[in-house]
Design an enzyme around this catalytic site. Structure first.
Site, short mmCIF file in Angstrom:
data_model
loop_
_atom_site.label_atom_id
_atom_site.label_comp_id
_atom_site.label_asym_id
_atom_site.label_seq_id
_atom_site.Cartn_x
_atom_site.Cartn_y
_atom_site.Cartn_z
CD GLU A 182 -2.99 -0.86 -0.01
OE1 GLU A 182 -3.04 0.24 -0.60
OE2 GLU A 182 -3.69 -1.83 -0.36
CE1 TYR A 230 -6.71 2.84 -0.72
CE2 TYR A 230 -4.38 3.30 -0.38
CZ TYR A 230 -5.38 2.54 -0.96
OH TYR A 230 -5.06 1.48 -1.76
CG ASP A 275 -7.92 4.14 -4.58
OD1 ASP A 275 -9.13 4.19 -4.95
OD2 ASP A 275 -7.12 3.30 -5.02
#
Length: 348
Positions: free
Chosen positions: A33, A116, A134
């Protein structure tokens, strides 16, 4: 809810086989991520494999030097991500005994982890029902609901988070969140989305109102800053050169570059050679040659850099000189790496 069922069904039939989808290890999910922030999957995947190979566990990453981490990150840009990655690894390894926080609130406290990323890790690893938002999610929701609220405004951030939360499949948040992001990446693309085969084409407001190309709305960025860099590429008879590490909160913090003279505007070669700072840095008897008459333009998100490289042959080896052969060990900006790739050290 119908939306989530249709979306997850689409996902199961269309999803890409990505390495981080084969694990629920929070270290690997977190790493993927962070790498994929501001980065396309195709660009980020090789970096993911490099990091996993170099640092198989959070303890390995924590034990590395910042220079090693930045070198491995070189070319991905937004280097604060790499510095935060390293700091968080040390914190999790040393303070949390290698165990990641296991909920959204705890994850949010980690350096470099925002709403996020915390939502993604919490839902994928721990099945916590928190919605991710996102760039892909913004686009899907703005088009589906026909919303013209700017996605990078405080109002837009709240609105789309609320929409994603309302749609979230609370029984399967991991699949739903990944499905929504994947749908934006593959189906509801920024340009030329596949509306004809979209499972939501009968209910998408943007398609109905012919506003696909208008949505999502994003506020324009501030004025671009233009900067003029003159790099001094030293090469002594002893085959040494100079590199300086950038410090502070500006661009490329922690990376290395050649000694730099920044000017307020683009100077002619004659004008630059008359700069007092140049002679202070090179000495009065150094031989100076301009490598590239036309500046290399390097574009960052909020500034454009116009770079020229000046080849310096000093009378003696500069203090703190490093062997040219060791340059490859130092993390450098892409701008510098491109120069090194083109201009072999042996030619200095």
């Amino acid at each position: 809810m119908v939306f989530s069922k249709v979306l997850i069904n689409w996902y199961l039939n269309n999803k890409r086989e990505l390495p981080w989808r084969k694990t629920r290890d929070p270290y690997k999910i977190w790493l993927s991520e962070i790498i994929l922030q501001q980065t396309r999957v195709e660009q980020g995947m090789p970096y993911y494999f490099r990091f996993i190979e170099a640092f198989p566990t959070i303890f390995d990453l924590a034990a590395a030097s910042q220079q090693e981490v930045l070198k491995l990150w070189q070319g991905l840009g937004y280097y604060s991500r790499a510095r935060n990655l390293h700091e968080t690894a040390k914190y999790v390894a040393d303070e949390l005994e290698g165990v990641f926080p296991q909920d959204f609130r705890g994850l949010l406290k980690l350096k470099g982890v925002g709403d996020y990323t915390a939502s993604a890790i919490a839902s994928i690893c721990y099945d916590e029902p928190v919605a991710v938002v996102d760039g892909n999610v913004y686009r899907v929701l703005a088009r589906y609901f026909g919303s013209a609220t700017p996605i990078n405004s405080s109002e837009g951030i709240k609105e789309f988070k609320a929409l994603a939360t309302e749609l979230l499949d609370r029984d399967n948040p991991s699949a739903f969140n990944q499905a929504l992001m994947e749908f934006g990446a593959l189906q509801c693309k920024p340009k030329n989305p596949f509306c004809a085969t979209c499972p939501f084409n009968s209910s998408c407001l943007a398609l109905k109102e012919n506003r696909i190309s208008e949505l999502p709305v994003k506020l324009k960025k501030g004025k671009i800053r233009h900067r003029y860099f003159n790099y001094l590429v030293f090469h002594s008879e002893e085959n040494t050169t100079l590199l300086n590490q950038r410090k502070g909160k500006g661009i490329w913090n922690g990376l290395y570059e050649f000694p730099l003279i920044e000017t307020e505007k683009q100077l002619t070669a004659a004008e630059f050679l008359r700069q007092e700072e140049l002679r202070e840095k090179t000495g009065q008897n150094a031989v100076i040659r301009l490598y590239n008459e036309k500046p290399v333009v390097h574009k960052l998100s909020h500034q454009h850099i116009y770079a020229r490289f000046w080849l310096i042959e000093p009378q003696k080896s500069p203090e703190n000189g490093i062997p040219v052969s060791k340059i490859a060990k130092y993390p450098v900006p892409v701008l510098i790496q491109n120069f090194l790739n083109e201009y072999e050290p042996a030619d200095y």
